[in-house]
Design a protein around this motif. Structure first.
Motif: not given
Ligand SMILES: NC(=O)c1ccc[n+]([C@@H]2O[C@H](COP(=O)([O-])OP(=O)(O)OC[C@H]3O[C@@H](n4cnc5c(N)ncnc54)[C@H](OP(=O)(O)O)[C@@H]3O)[C@@H](O)[C@H]2O)c1
Length: 226
Positions: A8, A80, A83
């Motif tokens: 999310t 994340s 996770a």
């Molecule tokens: N942000 C960027 O521009 C970017 C670029 C490249 C790659 N990424 C990668 O893409 C992924 C997502 O990044 P993001 O920035 O959108 O968000 P994020 O904050 O890294 O991840 C959010 C998601 O992780 C879930 N989560 C966190 N702890 C958890 C746990 N203990 N058990 C199950 N689910 C858990 C959350 O669940 P809930 O919905 O239940 O809270 C939420 O849906 C990451 O791995 C990041 O490294 C990000």
């Protein structure tokens, strides 16, 4: 196409929004839909609470990880990195088996502050760990090497003249992923080979993070020239 987007945060929102805009039937997955919709504060990245995004995207339902994964013919892991294995366990092997699992997560470890290190590297990767834990899923690692905005709109930078990588063990799954990426506007897609190549794309993150600090923006990408 029915697509389940697990996550999310900014990435889940970017992917779900773009895919829904393209006419796909998208369900977003979270641990606890009620709790996620009740959040009123910005997240750690400064993104608005999920409910604001949901209000602007009424056709995209928010369900549990399991329900979202079961919905998808294609499943996106946008959770994340620390996770992801747990989130996919909550989704369940049965909901992932036989499906393309697009893995965007990075195994970033922020426990010692900034810049983060990688929790797995060199001889293993998160992509491989996911493939090992869910052998019936067709894991394709991609999109993890640029920011969420560019993932679904590469044309926003340099006319889209920059590079995206894919890797994974299943040829048909990579072809399907490449089709999706082309639909987002990606023109230069390099297939690195099997899922062990996720070691390479995940290990780009230490330089990606330092470039973000130096350039003071996340709107940049790698361009491979020969
Ligand atoms: N942000 C960027 O521009 C970017 C670029 C490249 C790659 N990424 C990668 O893409 C992924 C997502 O990044 P993001 O920035 O959108 O968000 P994020 O904050 O890294 O991840 C959010 C998601 O992780 C879930 N989560 C966190 N702890 C958890 C746990 N203990 N058990 C199950 N689910 C858990 C959350 O669940 P809930 O919905 O239940 O809270 C939420 O849906 C990451 O791995 C990041 O490294 C990000």
């Amino acid at each position: 196409v029915k697509i389940g987007v697990l996550g999310t945060g900014g990435v889940g929102q970017a992917l779900a929004g773009k895919l829904a805009e393209q006419g796909h039937d998208v369900v977003v997955g979270t641990r606890d839909p009620k709790a996620t919709l009740a959040k009123a504060d910005k997240d750690g990245m400064g993104n608005a609470p999920y409910k604001d995004w949901a209000a602007a995207h009424p056709r995209v339902a928010l369900k549990t990880y399991r329900e979202a994964a079961a919905h998808g013919e294609i499943v996106v892991n946008a959770t994340s990195g620390h996770a992801s294995l747990e989130a996919l366990r909550l989704a369940g092997e049965a909901a992932l088996g036989g499906k393309v699992l697009l893995d965007i997560a990075n195994p970033l470890d922020f426990s010692k502050g900034m810049p983060p290190s990688l929790s797995v590297s060199n001889t293993d990767s998160l992509g491989e760990q996911i493939q090992k834990a869910f052998p019936a899923a067709k894991v394709v690692k991609t999109l993890n090497t640029c920011n969420a905005v560019l993932m679904v709109n590469p044309g926003a930078l340099a006319g889209g003249d920059h590079t995206m990588f894919v890797c994974g063990n299943d040829r048909a799954a990579k072809d399907r992923t490449t089709e999706l990426l082309k639909g987002f506007g990606w023109k230069h897609i390099i297939d690195l080979g099997d899922i062990t190549n996720a070691r390479g794309t995940e290990m780009l993150l230490p330089i990606w993070i330092r470039l973000m600090g130096t350039l003071q923006t996340a709107m940049f990408n790698f361009k491979i020239v020969k």
